[in-house]
Design a protein around this motif. Structure first.
Motif, PDB file in Angstrom:
ATOM      1  N   CYS A  39       0.822  -1.218   0.000  1.00  0.00           N
ATOM      2  CA  CYS A  39       0.000   0.000   0.000  1.00  0.00           C
ATOM      3  C   CYS A  39       0.855   1.267   0.000  1.00  0.00           C
ATOM      4  CB  CYS A  39      -0.929   0.007   1.207  1.00  0.00           C
ATOM      5  SG  CYS A  39      -2.066  -1.404   1.261  1.00  0.00           S
ATOM      6  N   GLN A  40       2.089   1.162   0.526  1.00  0.00           N
ATOM      7  CA  GLN A  40       2.968   2.324   0.622  1.00  0.00           C
ATOM      8  C   GLN A  40       4.162   2.238  -0.312  1.00  0.00           C
ATOM      9  OE1 GLN A  40       2.152   4.940   2.430  1.00  0.00           O
ATOM     10  NE2 GLN A  40       0.308   3.914   3.165  1.00  0.00           N
ATOM     11  N   LYS A  41       4.198   1.204  -1.130  1.00  0.00           N
ATOM     12  CA  LYS A  41       5.345   1.011  -2.017  1.00  0.00           C
ATOM     13  C   LYS A  41       5.415   2.139  -3.041  1.00  0.00           C
ATOM     14  CE  LYS A  41       7.746  -2.750  -4.390  1.00  0.00           C
ATOM     15  NZ  LYS A  41       7.655  -4.147  -4.862  1.00  0.00           N
ATOM     16  N   PRO A  42       6.573   2.799  -3.217  1.00  0.00           N
ATOM     17  CA  PRO A  42       6.701   3.901  -4.181  1.00  0.00           C
ATOM     18  C   PRO A  42       6.320   3.467  -5.587  1.00  0.00           C
ATOM     19  CG  PRO A  42       8.624   3.784  -2.751  1.00  0.00           C
ATOM     20  CD  PRO A  42       7.819   2.547  -2.485  1.00  0.00           C
ATOM     21  N   GLY A  43       5.502   4.294  -6.233  1.00  0.00           N
ATOM     22  CA  GLY A  43       5.089   4.008  -7.602  1.00  0.00           C
ATOM     23  C   GLY A  43       3.992   2.985  -7.718  1.00  0.00           C
ATOM     24  N   GLY A  44       3.543   2.449  -6.585  1.00  0.00           N
ATOM     25  CA  GLY A  44       2.479   1.437  -6.641  1.00  0.00           C
ATOM     26  C   GLY A  44       1.213   1.908  -5.973  1.00  0.00           C
ATOM     27  N   LYS A 315      -6.164   6.660 -13.847  1.00  0.00           N
ATOM     28  CA  LYS A 315      -5.565   7.727 -13.049  1.00  0.00           C
ATOM     29  C   LYS A 315      -4.209   7.357 -12.453  1.00  0.00           C
ATOM     30  CE  LYS A 315      -7.971   6.523  -8.744  1.00  0.00           C
ATOM     31  NZ  LYS A 315      -9.015   6.947  -7.777  1.00  0.00           N
ATOM     32  N   THR A 316      -3.888   6.066 -12.357  1.00  0.00           N
ATOM     33  CA  THR A 316      -2.613   5.662 -11.763  1.00  0.00           C
ATOM     34  C   THR A 316      -1.550   5.308 -12.790  1.00  0.00           C
ATOM     35  OG1 THR A 316      -3.397   3.372 -11.580  1.00  0.00           O
ATOM     36  CG2 THR A 316      -3.708   4.811  -9.664  1.00  0.00           C
ATOM     37  N   THR A 317      -1.962   4.903 -13.989  1.00  0.00           N
ATOM     38  CA  THR A 317      -0.993   4.425 -14.981  1.00  0.00           C
ATOM     39  C   THR A 317      -0.959   5.249 -16.263  1.00  0.00           C
ATOM     40  OG1 THR A 317      -2.579   2.897 -16.011  1.00  0.00           O
ATOM     41  CG2 THR A 317      -1.299   2.076 -14.125  1.00  0.00           C
ATOM     42  N   GLY A 318      -2.028   5.986 -16.552  1.00  0.00           N
ATOM     43  CA  GLY A 318      -2.103   6.707 -17.814  1.00  0.00           C
ATOM     44  C   GLY A 318      -2.501   5.829 -18.986  1.00  0.00           C
TER      45      GLY A 318
END
Length: 354
Positions: A39-44, A315-318
């Protein structure tokens, strides 16, 4: 040969290589496995709304009024079809986000222009700025009755405070954020209040979080930045001042506790947590001039000036980018209209930041 093999075996024992199961990673010692917080992983951003970390894995959950899709990640709104409200120069367009069916809610004369829009589900009204007459107007969604909120003002962006029953707007020319009580408007009074004008150069867009009593606005004059303050102008602070070119529009995604913005100079859509951390930029190829941005479910929507289109993407990946609307007239403001916004806001949606 036998002695040689013995030496290789002893060497391999001395250089033990540790590995972890899925959902775990090695600590710095290289010998102990620890849980990965997906849940807190950068970019994820694995979940549409709420992510719950578990030992070796994670789970996704949705807010009331939404249901989790079979993929285990996506939250979809239940009930009636959500509607995208679009200001297209001389008309206010309604576009169903499921059926893509279009309808016209209101039109104005050619000497007027619908620029920024917002809606009030409590009062069942849509508000818009009329650049031609320098006024803010409204229309009833059921009776189609029209009226004027205030005259003789310049407004770049309007937002409804559905809890306090106020209407806010920004005046980029005067460098002010203003508000008017809707209850007073319905009594025939149109006196407005300056909420903030100290050290405000050129505010461009505004978003409200009535549940937490906060407002957010983008500044394009001087040093581009996004700021936050109380809805009375108090406790002001700079939220984001890096990676911004010309933030033309901002939108809150309170279900994932993020803020999104469109950047006309850098041709991108940006996002961050509501405390200003976790900044992400989605570089958009073939886009020239994003104007207004809105967020709903797993998608971000924006109006494009050069191509005169309204588009959407994940919204998260484009990814899964698509054109929803293309017109000869210029599209401006966007807002997603859903009955869930009337029943869902509650203490469970308050932001997790202190």
């Amino acid at each position: 040969m036998y002695r040689c093999l013995q030496e290789v075996f002893m060497f391999l024992k001395l250089i033990q290589v540790c590995a972890c199961e899925r959902g775990f990673e090695l600590e710095s010692s290289g010998q102990v496995c620890k849980d990965v917080d997906e849940c807190q992983k950068p970019g994820g951003q694995p979940c549409s709304q709420t992510c719950v970390n578990t030992e070796g894995s994670y789970g996704c959950a949705c807010h009331p009024g939404y249901s989790l899709e079979p993929d285990g990640h996506t939250c979809k709104a239940a009930g009636t079809e959500p509607i995208l409200l679009v200001a297209i120069q001389f008309s206010l367009l309604l576009c169903g986000l499921r059926s893509l069916k279009e309808d016209i809610l209101a039109t104005v004369d050619k000497n007027m222009m619908i620029f920024s829009i917002d809606y009030d589900l409590v009062g069942q009204k849509v508000f818009w700025t009329d650049v031609g007459t320098e006024s803010i107007k409204w229309i009833s969604m059921d009776t189609k009755k029209k009226g004027t909120v205030v005259k003789g003002i310049r407004s770049d962006c309007i937002v409804v405070d559905w809890i306090g029953r106020n209407l806010y707007w920004v005046d980029g020319t005067a460098g002010q954020i203003l508000a008017i009580r809707l209850t007073a408007v319905w009594r025939g009074k149109s006196e407005h209040t300056i909420v903030l004008d100290d050290d405000v150069t050129q505010p461009r867009s505004l978003a409200l979080d009535p549940l937490n009593g906060l407002m957010y606005w983008s500044e394009i004059g001087g040093e581009p930045q996004i700021e936050q303050a109380g809805m009375d102008g108090s406790s002001r602070k700079v939220l984001i001042n890096q990676g911004l070119g010309s933030p033309t529009s901002i939108a809150l995604d309170q279900f994932s506790w993020k803020i999104f913005w469109s950047d006309d100079k850098f041709h991108c859509i940006g996002s961050a947590n509501l405390d200003g951390t976790g900044i992400t930029m989605l570089q958009l190829t073939r886009i020239k001039s994003p104007f207004s941005v809105a967020v709903f479910e797993d998608e971000v929507f924006w109006s494009e000036m050069k191509t005169r289109t309204v588009q959407r993407m994940k919204k998260t990946t484009g990814k899964d980018r698509a054109v929803l609307i293309k017109r000869s007239e210029q599209p401006y403001g966007l807002k997603v209209y859903s009955v869930l916004f009337k029943v869902c806001p509650s203490v469970s949606l308050k932001r997790p930041y202190v």
